[in-house]
Design an enzyme around this catalytic site. Structure first.
Site, PDB file in Angstrom:
ATOM      1  N   GLU A  12     -75.271  -4.426 100.099  1.00 18.61           N
ATOM      2  CA  GLU A  12     -74.156  -3.501 100.310  1.00 18.61           C
ATOM      3  C   GLU A  12     -74.503  -2.034 100.098  1.00 18.61           C
ATOM      4  OE1 GLU A  12     -74.600  -5.746  97.885  1.00 18.61           O
ATOM      5  OE2 GLU A  12     -73.803  -5.088  95.965  1.00 18.61           O
ATOM      6  N   TYR A  28     -70.821 -15.790  91.841  1.00 26.96           N
ATOM      7  CA  TYR A  28     -70.113 -15.731  93.124  1.00 26.96           C
ATOM      8  C   TYR A  28     -68.925 -16.698  93.148  1.00 26.96           C
ATOM      9  CZ  TYR A  28     -74.067 -13.194  95.202  1.00 26.96           C
ATOM     10  OH  TYR A  28     -75.023 -12.257  95.488  1.00 26.96           O
ATOM     11  N   ASP A  67     -82.262 -11.156  87.758  1.00 26.17           N
ATOM     12  CA  ASP A  67     -82.195 -12.107  88.865  1.00 26.17           C
ATOM     13  C   ASP A  67     -81.788 -13.513  88.404  1.00 26.17           C
ATOM     14  OD1 ASP A  67     -82.778 -10.516  90.973  1.00 26.17           O
ATOM     15  OD2 ASP A  67     -84.489 -11.718  91.655  1.00 26.17           O
ATOM     16  N   HIS A 127     -68.196  -9.655 103.502  1.00 27.65           N
ATOM     17  CA  HIS A 127     -68.643  -9.642 102.098  1.00 27.65           C
ATOM     18  C   HIS A 127     -69.240  -8.280 101.730  1.00 27.65           C
ATOM     19  CE1 HIS A 127     -70.420 -11.519  98.410  1.00 27.65           C
ATOM     20  NE2 HIS A 127     -71.329 -10.562  98.598  1.00 27.65           N
ATOM     21  N   GLU A 128     -70.185  -7.810 102.529  1.00 32.61           N
ATOM     22  CA  GLU A 128     -70.835  -6.535 102.185  1.00 32.61           C
ATOM     23  C   GLU A 128     -69.831  -5.385 102.276  1.00 32.61           C
ATOM     24  OE1 GLU A 128     -73.377  -7.188 100.713  1.00 32.61           O
ATOM     25  OE2 GLU A 128     -73.915  -9.102 101.615  1.00 32.61           O
ATOM     26  N   GLU A 160     -69.818  -9.663  92.162  1.00 33.48           N
ATOM     27  CA  GLU A 160     -69.894 -10.697  93.205  1.00 33.48           C
ATOM     28  C   GLU A 160     -68.659 -11.601  93.276  1.00 33.48           C
ATOM     29  OE1 GLU A 160     -71.924 -10.477  95.570  1.00 33.48           O
ATOM     30  OE2 GLU A 160     -73.418  -9.112  94.700  1.00 33.48           O
ATOM     31  N   HIS A 180     -67.796  -5.110  99.131  1.00 33.80           N
ATOM     32  CA  HIS A 180     -68.499  -4.420  98.036  1.00 33.80           C
ATOM     33  C   HIS A 180     -68.218  -2.913  98.031  1.00 33.80           C
ATOM     34  CE1 HIS A 180     -70.907  -7.344  95.916  1.00 33.80           C
ATOM     35  NE2 HIS A 180     -71.525  -7.787  97.004  1.00 33.80           N
TER      36      HIS A 180
END
Ligand code: BES
Ligand code: ZN
Length: 617
Positions: free
Chosen positions: A286, A398, A390, A310-311, A333, A314
């Site tokens: 994003e 999510y 990560d 979705h992006e 998320e 953001h």
């Protein structure tokens, strides 16, 4: 009585200070952040002026990052730096001493710069190195058109420090200007105001006037063209892809309108998407004003464009209101998945929205099962101290995040929930929020005023999925399950039952094969529906996974899987497939492919697969 008055006055004073500070953008206390060496409470960057050369021959970026700083009487300022060659540093135009501290595998090194208590600007002259983790330098063969090299950056979560020395915490917000020099025949674009055409001399200027977090600074360089979709949306891509991208994403303007109707104005003026070469490690990223996207989203029938929704979402959850630390990643998320599905519902209806939600629901089930020996990893609020951020970037943030918000929505009613969210984005625009801050805000602005009891703490701070979860129902998926059952029971396939199926229905069909499915069944399905040769990347991914699970080798599927894993670097896809090999005791097969594919992967994908397969270590 006196005490009360005093308390009241004190509270009023504190409250007014906080708002004042916010208004003139002098952000208040920064919370402790374990993934950055910066000490922003003492001295903090506010604006970046970047001047860099992009050299494809040496595969390096070199230049100068000049910062305007807010200096609270400090004698040093600390930036994050990883795998950078720091050449020289200036404070207000004069050379100043600096030191690079001990190297940490995750964080890199603190770059401490001596400043005076009235220093306003610092400049760092630097070069990237061949260890950089953010940059992926592609040779022409790795692009779609195969004639020119390509470069793109990936900053999230803590990789920006490997191409710009910076205070690399999501709590930091800076505006930026950039001048970027690239080879003449290439175009440069950034997460900023962008050119629509190439310049004659390969020199490009950029401006990002809204303050953004460092992980959102992004650059791509390649032989690009631009096509508008509407007055404020459009696509960048290589020549042979740009028309396909334009028609695949032709609903972008409608998506922006739907999003604005839900949660307030789009604050970033322009919303463009750049389609990158297939090694891009994510579905989408994003970057403000310019989402970076994988070409695997172009299915030819707009069936995978929830990724664009979705992006876009953001632009509110993430870019406008940002997770304070990576432990609060679900705030980025989970909210974005919720918002994405609402946009999809507004454009295409509830059936499509619920199918997307249920695919995520199944991902969540599998993720929770995968963490059965590490239940702490299934909490929304994480503790990633001494871990790579990560590690927290999985379906919990999510899909558990989504389920929490959907359950809340059903509890309080959509009208109240939408008003609450709209206000949340407005009140917190251009600032960062901690999980605790959100929970407080939720309690005092939605639950308490409406007298609603809700197990917020269980959802946020406890592992697993609470019992009061919303139950998502899709008649379309029920029909798919019945059809699948009947095909297996009858040992024959009635193609007419599937002619109207969408991508989501195919994905559900394939993912829900029973454990006991036979090679004959798989063969029958492949013959009837040509699954091995599908051009839809999501369908391909779930089908390949099942062929690995069930030892099906018809129609040369192994060749297709190998080609896919070599060409595509999208981490979610490739890690699903390597994981399937591993789960089925086929690590040798996985390694044989990985050895050929690894050179094409961006560092974040390579790192995930190295760890999974125990490669090189
Ligand atoms: N911001 C993420 C990508 C990301 C996550 C980058 C963590 C680095 C660390 C992006 O918005 C995203 O979620 N992408 C998904 C797409 C989506 C539709 C769920 C992806 O890449 O698959
Ligand atoms: Zn996302």
């Amino acid at each position: 009585m006196k005490k009360q008055v005093l308390l009241f006055a004190l509270t009023a004073l504190i409250l007014s200070c906080e708002t004042d500070k916010k208004e003139d953008n002098k952000t208040v206390n920064y919370v402790k952040e374990s993934h950055s060496y910066a000490q922003p409470n003492t001295s903090v960057i506010k604006h970046l002026d970047l001047n860099i050369d992009v050299d494809f021959d040496t595969k390096t970026i070199n230049g100068t990052a000049t910062y305007t700083i807010e200096n609270n009487n400090a004698s040093e300022i600390i930036l994050d730096s990883k795998f950078l060659d720091i050449v020289r540093v200036e404070a207000d135009g004069k050379d100043t001493p600096f030191t690079l501290g001990d190297f940490d595998e995750q964080l890199g090194q603190p770059l401490s710069i001596v400043i005076k208590n009235d220093t306003k600007h610092i400049s760092v002259h630097y070069k990237t190195t061949n260890k950089t983790e953010a940059l992926q330098w592609l040779n022409p063969q790795q692009t779609t058109d195969k004639t020119n090299p390509f470069l793109f950056t990936q900053g999230q979560a803590i990789l920006t420090r490997t191409w710009i020395p910076i205070q690399d915490s999501p709590q930091i917000r800076i505006t930026y200007d950039a001048t970027v020099h690239v080879p003449k025949h290439l175009m440069a674009v950034m997460s900023a105001e962008n050119p629509k055409q190439k310049t004659a001399d390969g020199s490009y200027s950029f401006k990002m006037k809204q303050p953004i977090s460092p992980y959102l600074i992004a650059l791509a360089v390649g032989d690009l063209e631009y096509k508008a979709v509407s007055h404020r949306t459009g696509v960048y891509a290589e020549k042979s892809l740009v028309d396909k991208a334009q028609s695949e994403f032709s609903d972008m303007e409608k998506m922006v309108v739907a999003a604005e109707n839900l949660y307030g104005d789009y604050d970033w003026d322009q919303f463009d998407v750049i389609v990158l070469p297939p090694s891009f490690p994510f579905g989408g990223m994003e970057n403000p004003r310019l989402t970076f996207a994988t070409p695997t989203v172009i299915a030819g029938d707009k069936s995978l464009t929830s990724l664009i929704a979705h992006e876009l979402a953001h632009s509110w959850s993430g870019n406008l209101v940002t997770n304070a630390t990576w432990n609060d990643f679900w705030l980025n998320e989970g909210f974005t998945v919720y918002f994405e599905i609402r946009i999809m519902e507004a454009l295409y209806g509830k059936d499509r929205a619920n199918m997307i939600a249920l695919i995520g629901r199944q991902d969540l089930e599998e993720e929770v099962e995968g963490f059965k020996h590490e239940p702490d990893m299934t909490k929304l609020k994480l503790d990633l101290t001494n871990k790579n951020p990560d590690d927290g970037m999985n379906s919990i943030a999510y899909d558990k995040g989504y389920l929490f918000l959907r359950t809340l929505e059903e509890k309080v009613g959509r009208e109240k929930f939408d008003a609450f969210l709209k206000n949340y984005f407005k009140v917190n625009a251009f600032s960062t929020v901690t999980t605790e801050g959100f929970v407080d805000y939720l309690n005092s602005n939605l639950l308490e005023p409406n007298g609603i009891k809700f197990n917020v703490d269980e959802w946020v701070y406890q592992p697993g999925i609470p019992d009061n979860q919303a139950i998502i129902v899709s008649n379309k998926f029920k029909n798919v399950e019945n059809t699948l059952g009947s095909f297996i029971d009858n040992q024959s396939v009635d193609v007419s039952k599937t002619t109207a199926w969408t991508t989501q229905e195919w994905v559900h069909f394939i993912r829900n094969f029973p454990e006991t499915i036979t090679i004959d069944d798989l063969k029958r399905f492949d013959e009837a529906f040509n699954l091995t040769n599908t051009s839809n990347s999501h369908v391909a991914m779930v089908w390949y996974e099942q062929t690995i699970n069930h030892d099906y080798h018809g129609k040369n599927v192994d060749r297709h899987i190998e080609d896919f894993l070599i060409r595509v670097g999208r981490r979610w896809y490739v890690s699903t497939l390597y994981k399937a090999y591993k789960r089925n005791d086929k690590v040798d097969e996985a390694l044989a492919i990985y050895k050929k594919a690894r050179a094409n992967y961006h560092s974040v994908t390579a790192k995930t697969i190295d760890d999974m397969l125990g490669y090189g270590g």
